[in-house]
Scaffold this active site. Structure first.
Site, PDB file in Angstrom:
ATOM      1  N   GLY A  32       0.762  -1.371  -0.033  1.00  4.41           N
ATOM      2  CA  GLY A  32       0.074   0.154   0.012  1.00  4.41           C
ATOM      3  C   GLY A  32       1.047   1.176   0.044  1.00  4.41           C
ATOM      4  N   ARG A  46      18.989  11.657  -4.520  1.00  6.86           N
ATOM      5  CA  ARG A  46      19.944  12.751  -4.547  1.00  6.86           C
ATOM      6  C   ARG A  46      21.249  12.525  -3.559  1.00  6.86           C
ATOM      7  NH1 ARG A  46      16.212  17.750  -5.138  1.00  6.86           N
ATOM      8  NH2 ARG A  46      15.546  17.423  -7.217  1.00  6.86           N
ATOM      9  N   ARG A  93       0.999  -4.984  -5.816  1.00  6.04           N
ATOM     10  CA  ARG A  93       1.346  -6.120  -4.985  1.00  6.04           C
ATOM     11  C   ARG A  93       1.391  -7.220  -6.201  1.00  6.04           C
ATOM     12  NH1 ARG A  93      -2.836  -3.775  -1.446  1.00  6.04           N
ATOM     13  NH2 ARG A  93      -1.788  -3.379   0.361  1.00  6.04           N
ATOM     14  N   ASP A 124       5.518  -5.055   6.179  1.00 11.03           N
ATOM     15  CA  ASP A 124       6.037  -6.246   6.460  1.00 11.03           C
ATOM     16  C   ASP A 124       6.230  -7.204   5.195  1.00 11.03           C
ATOM     17  OD1 ASP A 124       3.402  -6.564   6.739  1.00 11.03           O
ATOM     18  OD2 ASP A 124       3.290  -7.622   8.575  1.00 11.03           O
ATOM     19  N   THR A 146       4.062   2.648   5.580  1.00 12.14           N
ATOM     20  CA  THR A 146       2.685   2.114   5.676  1.00 12.14           C
ATOM     21  C   THR A 146       1.851   3.182   6.540  1.00 12.14           C
ATOM     22  OG1 THR A 146       1.165   0.414   6.807  1.00 12.14           O
ATOM     23  CG2 THR A 146       3.527   0.187   7.394  1.00 12.14           C
ATOM     24  N   ASP A 148      -0.223   2.018   8.567  1.00 11.84           N
ATOM     25  CA  ASP A 148      -0.822   1.206   9.578  1.00 11.84           C
ATOM     26  C   ASP A 148       0.021   1.356  10.885  1.00 11.84           C
ATOM     27  OD1 ASP A 148      -2.597   0.443   7.921  1.00 11.84           O
ATOM     28  OD2 ASP A 148      -1.671  -1.284   7.522  1.00 11.84           O
ATOM     29  N   ASP A 150       2.404  -0.545  12.042  1.00 11.37           N
ATOM     30  CA  ASP A 150       2.026  -1.961  12.639  1.00 11.37           C
ATOM     31  C   ASP A 150       3.588  -2.723  12.535  1.00 11.37           C
ATOM     32  OD1 ASP A 150       2.295  -2.188   9.730  1.00 11.37           O
ATOM     33  OD2 ASP A 150       0.645  -3.775   9.731  1.00 11.37           O
ATOM     34  N   ARG A 183     -26.203  14.114  17.458  1.00 11.95           N
ATOM     35  CA  ARG A 183     -26.018  12.688  16.961  1.00 11.95           C
ATOM     36  C   ARG A 183     -24.696  11.906  17.463  1.00 11.95           C
ATOM     37  NH1 ARG A 183     -27.839  14.034  10.786  1.00 11.95           N
ATOM     38  NH2 ARG A 183     -29.856  13.230  10.751  1.00 11.95           N
ATOM     39  N   ARG A 192      -5.555  -2.265   9.117  1.00 14.02           N
ATOM     40  CA  ARG A 192      -5.556  -3.435   9.108  1.00 14.02           C
ATOM     41  C   ARG A 192      -5.827  -4.131  10.587  1.00 14.02           C
ATOM     42  NH1 ARG A 192      -2.707  -6.143   4.516  1.00 14.02           N
ATOM     43  NH2 ARG A 192      -2.083  -4.317   3.522  1.00 14.02           N
ATOM     44  N   ALA A 207     -12.230  11.485  21.076  1.00 14.67           N
ATOM     45  CA  ALA A 207     -13.401  10.568  20.932  1.00 14.67           C
ATOM     46  C   ALA A 207     -13.706  10.315  22.274  1.00 14.67           C
ATOM     47  CB  ALA A 207     -12.730   9.483  20.060  1.00 14.67           C
ATOM     48  N   GLN A 272      -7.427   8.318   3.646  1.00 13.19           N
ATOM     49  CA  GLN A 272      -6.422   8.224   4.675  1.00 13.19           C
ATOM     50  C   GLN A 272      -5.138   7.910   4.036  1.00 13.19           C
ATOM     51  OE1 GLN A 272      -8.286   5.958   8.345  1.00 13.19           O
ATOM     52  NE2 GLN A 272      -9.312   5.281   6.481  1.00 13.19           N
TER      53      GLN A 272
HETATM   54  P1  ADP Z   1       3.087  -4.504   2.594  1.00 10.70           P
HETATM   55  O1  ADP Z   1       4.303  -4.428   2.239  1.00 10.70           O
HETATM   56  O2  ADP Z   1       2.399  -3.215   2.853  1.00 10.70           O
HETATM   57  O3  ADP Z   1       2.925  -5.409   4.042  1.00 10.70           O
HETATM   58  P2  ADP Z   1       1.885  -6.657   1.348  1.00 10.70           P
HETATM   59  O4  ADP Z   1       1.608  -7.632   2.637  1.00 10.70           O
HETATM   60  O5  ADP Z   1       0.677  -6.611   0.142  1.00 10.70           O
HETATM   61  O6  ADP Z   1       2.290  -5.022   1.667  1.00 10.70           O
HETATM   62  O7  ADP Z   1       3.196  -7.383   0.348  1.00 10.70           O
HETATM   63  C1  ADP Z   1       3.580  -6.483  -0.632  1.00 10.70           C
HETATM   64  C2  ADP Z   1       4.388  -7.626  -1.521  1.00 10.70           C
HETATM   65  O8  ADP Z   1       5.519  -7.893  -0.846  1.00 10.70           O
HETATM   66  C3  ADP Z   1       3.661  -8.545  -2.162  1.00 10.70           C
HETATM   67  O9  ADP Z   1       2.796  -8.416  -2.933  1.00 10.70           O
HETATM   68  C4  ADP Z   1       4.732  -9.600  -2.635  1.00 10.70           C
HETATM   69  O10 ADP Z   1       5.148  -9.076  -3.538  1.00 10.70           O
HETATM   70  C5  ADP Z   1       5.828  -9.111  -1.616  1.00 10.70           C
HETATM   71  N1  ADP Z   1       5.847 -10.132  -0.474  1.00 10.70           N
HETATM   72  C6  ADP Z   1       4.751 -10.166   0.570  1.00 10.70           C
HETATM   73  N2  ADP Z   1       5.287 -11.404   1.121  1.00 10.70           N
HETATM   74  C7  ADP Z   1       6.342 -11.918   0.594  1.00 10.70           C
HETATM   75  C8  ADP Z   1       6.982 -13.007   1.347  1.00 10.70           C
HETATM   76  N3  ADP Z   1       6.697 -13.824   2.066  1.00 10.70           N
HETATM   77  N4  ADP Z   1       8.157 -13.411   0.465  1.00 10.70           N
HETATM   78  C9  ADP Z   1       8.687 -12.608  -0.695  1.00 10.70           C
HETATM   79  N5  ADP Z   1       7.753 -11.649  -1.218  1.00 10.70           N
HETATM   80  C10 ADP Z   1       6.956 -11.237  -0.399  1.00 10.70           C
HETATM   81  O1  F6P Z   2      -1.626  -1.191   4.942  1.00  9.93           O
HETATM   82  C1  F6P Z   2      -2.166  -0.254   4.266  1.00  9.93           C
HETATM   83  C2  F6P Z   2      -3.866  -0.323   4.177  1.00  9.93           C
HETATM   84  O2  F6P Z   2      -4.351   0.909   3.984  1.00  9.93           O
HETATM   85  C3  F6P Z   2      -4.477  -0.850   5.414  1.00  9.93           C
HETATM   86  O3  F6P Z   2      -4.787   0.233   6.286  1.00  9.93           O
HETATM   87  C4  F6P Z   2      -5.968  -1.336   4.660  1.00  9.93           C
HETATM   88  O4  F6P Z   2      -6.323  -2.335   5.491  1.00  9.93           O
HETATM   89  C5  F6P Z   2      -5.390  -1.719   3.309  1.00  9.93           C
HETATM   90  O5  F6P Z   2      -4.172  -0.970   3.071  1.00  9.93           O
HETATM   91  C6  F6P Z   2      -6.293  -1.742   2.349  1.00  9.93           C
HETATM   92  O6  F6P Z   2      -5.723  -2.029   1.169  1.00  9.93           O
HETATM   93  P1  F6P Z   2      -6.144  -1.983  -0.362  1.00  9.93           P
HETATM   94  O7  F6P Z   2      -5.398  -0.827  -0.991  1.00  9.93           O
HETATM   95  O8  F6P Z   2      -5.565  -3.037  -1.026  1.00  9.93           O
HETATM   96  O9  F6P Z   2      -7.548  -1.672  -0.516  1.00  9.93           O
END
Ligand code: ADP
Ligand code: F6P
Length: 339
Positions: A32, A46, A93, A124, A146, A148, A150, A183, A192, A207, A272
Site C-alpha cells: 500500500g 539525491r 502487489r 512487513d 505504511t 498502519d 504496525d 448525533r 489492518r 473521541a 486516509q
Molecule cells: P506490505 O508491504 O504493505 O505489508 P503486502 O503484504 O501486500 O504489503 O506485500 C507487498 C508485496 O511484498 C507482495 O505483493 C509481494 O510482492 C511481496 N511479499 C509479501 N510477502 C512476501 C514473502 N513472504 N516473500 C516474498 N515476497 C513477499
Molecule cells: O496497509 C495499508 C492499508 O491501507 C490498510 O490500512 C488497509 O487495510 C489496506 O491497506 C487496504 O488495502 P487496499 O489498498 O488493497 O484496499
C-alpha cells in the site's frame, strides 16, 4: 561476491561485498502507498547520486522488478515531489514474488543491469521480499512505509502521521454536524489489525469511545458510556472503530438500537492514504532514505531502518519482523479518562 555475517557491538550485520563501494543501486515502493514515500525516494536518489552512485527507480514494486521496469534517476527525476502524496514510482502487489524461481529471476535481472543493492519501501510483506533477496545473496534494505504503524521494531512508519492528521480533520468536521443534530458518529479508520490510527486520533480528537483489535470490546459497556454521557448533558459523540474490529455500519445499528440515540456511520477509506505528507513524514522519509543508502554504501544488506526513541536505527530483517508490536495501553486508557 562474499557474504559475511559480522557481529559488531552485539548486532549482526550481513556484509555482502569485499569493501568495494557500490556503483549502482535501485529503489522500489511496494504494497500500500503511504504519504512520505516520495521524500524517501528523493533522499535515496539525491544522496546516492551525491555519493557517486547511479540510482535506478523500479516502477510498480516487485512486479516491475520482475518485468524490468527500470528508470535511470537524475536529480530532476525527484524535483517537486516532497509535497506529493502517493509514490512517484507507483506501487503494486505481486503475490508471485513469494516463489523462489521469481526471486532468482529478479536477482538475475538486477545483476544484468549492474545493480548491486536494492532499497524497498513498504510494510512487513515487502520486507519479506527484501529478506528473500538478501538471503539469496543480493543486499536489500527496507524502509517502513505504511499508514498502519504496525511494525514493532520502529516507533513510527512513514505515512502514519499524515493519515492521523487526515482522520483528525474529518473528526473535526463530523463534530460540527453531530453536535448540531445531537448525533453520534461511528467512524471507521484503517490500520489492518493494528489499532494505532484509532488510538492516536481518538486521543487527539477527543473521541468518546475507541474500539481496537488489541482490546476485546463490550458493546453494552460502549452503549452505557454513551447513555451516561447523554444523562450528563453530552448529547453527541464520536466513536472510532479500527477496521480490524468490524464495520462502522453494523456498530452504528447496534448502538442506535441499544441507546435510542441518533447514530450515523462514516467509513474514511482510502482518503486516509492520500494527501500532502506532513512535515513529520517528510522528515522521517528523508532520514530513512539517507540511512538506507549509507548502509548499502558500506556493503550492508538484510536490514530495515526505523526510528526508536527519536534515534534513527537499523535492525536485522529477521529480528525486526519477529518482534511483537507492543500496544500503547497507557495512551488507550487516556481516551476513556479524558473524554
Ligand atoms: P506490505 O508491504 O504493505 O505489508 P503486502 O503484504 O501486500 O504489503 O506485500 C507487498 C508485496 O511484498 C507482495 O505483493 C509481494 O510482492 C511481496 N511479499 C509479501 N510477502 C512476501 C514473502 N513472504 N516473500 C516474498 N515476497 C513477499
Ligand atoms: O496497509 C495499508 C492499508 O491501507 C490498510 O490500512 C488497509 O487495510 C489496506 O491497506 C487496504 O488495502 P487496499 O489498498 O488493497 O484496499
Amino acid at each position: 561476491m562474499t557474504v559475511i555475517r559480522l557481529e559488531l557491538k552485539q548486532k549482526y550485520f550481513v556484509k555482502f561485498n569485499d569493501n568495494k563501494k557500490m556503483k549502482k543501486i535501485a529503489i522500489l515502493t511496494s504494497g500500500g502507498d503511504a504519504p512520505g514515500m516520495n521524500s524517501a525516494i528523493r533522499a535515496v536518489v539525491r544522496y546516492g547520486l551525491n555519493s557517486g552512485m547511479q540510482v535506478v527507480g523500479i516502477e510498480r514494486g516487485y512486479q516491475g522488478l520482475v518485468e524490468g521496469n527500470f528508470i535511470e534517476m537524475t536529480p530532476r527525476s525527484v524535483s517537486n515531489v516532497l509535497q506529493k502524496g502517493g509514490t512517484i514510482l507507483k506501487t503494486a502487489r505481486c503475490p508471485d514474488f513469494k516463489k523462489a524461481e521469481v526471486q532468482i529471476k529478479a536477482i538475475e535481472t538486477l545483476k544484468k543491469e549492474g545493480i548491486e543493492g536494492l532499497i524497498v519501501i513498504g510494510g512487513d510483506g515487502s520486507f519479506s521480499g527484501a529478506r528473500a533477496l538478501s538471503n539469496r545473496g543480493f543486499p536489500a534494505i527496507g524502509i517502513p512505509g505504511t499508514i498502519d504503524n504496525d511494525l514493532a521494531y520502529t516507533d513510527y512508519t512513514l505515512g502514519f502521521d499524515t493519515a492521523c492528521n487526515t482522520v483528525l480533520e474529518t473528526i473535526n468536521k463530523l463534530r460540527d454536524t453531530m453536535e448540531s443534530h445531537d448525533r453520534v458518529a461511528v467512524v471507521e479508520v484503517m490500520g489492518r489489525n493494528c489499532g494505532d490510527i484509532a488510538v492516536y486520533t481518538g486521543v487527539c480528537g477527543g473521541a468518546e469511545v475507541v474500539v481496537i483489535p488489541e482490546v476485546p470490546f463490550n458493546m453494552s459497556a460502549i452503549c452505557s458510556k454513551l447513555i451516561k454521557n447523554k444523562e450528563r448533558g453530552k448529547l453527541s459523540g464520536i466513536v472510532i472503530i479500527a477496521e480490524g474490529v468490524g464495520k462502522a455500519e453494523s456498530f452504528a445499528e447496534i448502538i442506535k438500537a441499544k441507546t435510542k440515540m441518533n447514530v450515523r456511520a462514516t467509513v474514511l477509506g482510502h482518503m486516509q492514504r492520500g494527501g500532502a505528507p506532513s512535515s513529520r513524514d517528510r522528515y522521517l522519509g528523508t532520514n530513512f532514505g539517507i540511512h538506507a543508502v549509507r548502509l548499502l554504501e558500506k556493503g550492508i544488506g538484510n536490514r530495515i531502518v526505523g526510528i526508536k526513541n527519536n534515534k534513527f536505527i537499523d535492525v536485522d530483517i529477521d529480528a525486526g519482523l519477529e518482534m511483537k508490536k507492543r500496544f500503547n495501553k497507557e495512551l488507550y486508557k487516556m481516551v476513556g479518562l479524558l473524554s
